[in-house]
Design a protein around this motif. Structure first.
Motif, PDB file in Angstrom:
ATOM      1  N   TRP A   1       0.840  -1.197   0.000  1.00  0.00           N
ATOM      2  CA  TRP A   1       0.000   0.000   0.000  1.00  0.00           C
ATOM      3  C   TRP A   1       0.880   1.255   0.000  1.00  0.00           C
ATOM      4  CZ3 TRP A   1      -4.277   0.730   4.290  1.00  0.00           C
ATOM      5  CH2 TRP A   1      -5.048   1.862   4.010  1.00  0.00           C
ATOM      6  N   GLY A   2       1.918   1.242   0.838  1.00  0.00           N
ATOM      7  CA  GLY A   2       2.838   2.376   0.874  1.00  0.00           C
ATOM      8  C   GLY A   2       3.569   2.554  -0.445  1.00  0.00           C
TER       9      GLY A   2
ATOM     10  N   SER B   1       1.218   4.078  -2.885  1.00  0.00           N
ATOM     11  CA  SER B   1       1.032   5.487  -2.521  1.00  0.00           C
ATOM     12  C   SER B   1       2.222   6.318  -2.987  1.00  0.00           C
ATOM     13  CB  SER B   1       0.869   5.621  -1.006  1.00  0.00           C
ATOM     14  OG  SER B   1      -0.282   4.947  -0.548  1.00  0.00           O
TER      15      SER B   1
ATOM     16  N   PRO C   1      -3.358   4.412  -7.364  1.00  0.00           N
ATOM     17  CA  PRO C   1      -4.463   4.191  -6.420  1.00  0.00           C
ATOM     18  C   PRO C   1      -4.558   2.716  -6.015  1.00  0.00           C
ATOM     19  CG  PRO C   1      -5.311   4.404  -8.652  1.00  0.00           C
ATOM     20  CD  PRO C   1      -3.826   4.674  -8.722  1.00  0.00           C
TER      21      PRO C   1
ATOM     22  N   PRO D   1      -4.002   7.363  -0.062  1.00  0.00           N
ATOM     23  CA  PRO D   1      -2.561   7.074   0.039  1.00  0.00           C
ATOM     24  C   PRO D   1      -2.108   7.161   1.493  1.00  0.00           C
ATOM     25  CG  PRO D   1      -2.934   9.211  -0.996  1.00  0.00           C
ATOM     26  CD  PRO D   1      -4.273   8.588  -0.790  1.00  0.00           C
TER      27      PRO D   1
ATOM     28  N   HIS E   1       3.770  10.999  -2.525  1.00  0.00           N
ATOM     29  CA  HIS E   1       4.359  10.607  -3.811  1.00  0.00           C
ATOM     30  C   HIS E   1       5.863  10.862  -3.769  1.00  0.00           C
ATOM     31  CE1 HIS E   1       4.901   9.980  -8.055  1.00  0.00           C
ATOM     32  NE2 HIS E   1       5.372  11.210  -8.200  1.00  0.00           N
TER      33      HIS E   1
END
Length: 180
Positions: free
Chosen positions: A105-106, A109, A114, A125, A129
């Motif tokens: 997930w990180g 992000s 997405p 997120p 970024h």
């Protein structure tokens, strides 16, 4: 005389086997993603992301359940080194079941991708970024997945050891079979 090992509660057994199927599916989907090209790659990614989040959520539920509900003790006949290995392997499994999806997930992000759970709904997120962070987390995600694959193989080998060689009731305590 060896005392019979109690069974895990039904809810714990259901969570265990559901997550076993999900984790094996996830590992093989991940391998297929690496070896696949368009358009199958995107279909696999669309499966991989929500499955990873489901594994994360179920792992948290399992961890809470394990803290609240007593698990059957290991057999008295199990040598101390195997007791330590069993406890350590479970800690590593839980850490990977929670850590690997969080790293994924990180990573997404950081890559500004997405985490789409279904059409029209994506998770927010959890990291800003950052292309360099994305690259580092992508590498870490791969190594953690390989570690999970290895730990799953060790877990399977241990289950077979208990079920086929030691016959100490540990395997039936998770399958719902006879433990006595």
């Amino acid at each position: 005389m060896m005392r019979p090992v109690e069974r895990f509660p039904l809810f714990a057994r259901i969570l265990h086997w559901l997550m076993a199927a999900m984790i094996l599916t996830m590992l093989f989907v991940g391998i297929a993603m690496v070896a696949t090209v368009e358009p199958a790659y995107h279909r696999l990614v669309d499966l991989h992301r929500p499955l990873g989040i489901c594994i994360l959520l179920l792992a948290v539920v399992r961890l809470v359940n394990r803290w609240l509900i007593r698990v059957p003790p290991l057999p008295d006949t199990l040598p101390p080194a195997l007791r330590v290995a069993a406890r350590l392997s479970h800690v590593v499994l839980y850490a990977l079941m929670i850590g690997l999806p969080l790293v994924g997930w990180g990573m997404l992000s950081a890559g500004a991708y997405p985490v789409a759970m279904w059409p029209g709904f994506a998770l927010p997120p959890i990291l800003p970024h950052d292309p360099a962070l994305f690259a580092m987390l992508r590498h870490l995600h791969t190594w953690l997945a390989l570690a999970l694959f290895g730990v799953v193989l060790i877990h399977l080998a241990a289950a077979l050891l208990h079920g086929l060689l030691l016959r100490d009731g540990v395997l039936p305590s998770m399958t719902g079979g006879r433990t006595g």
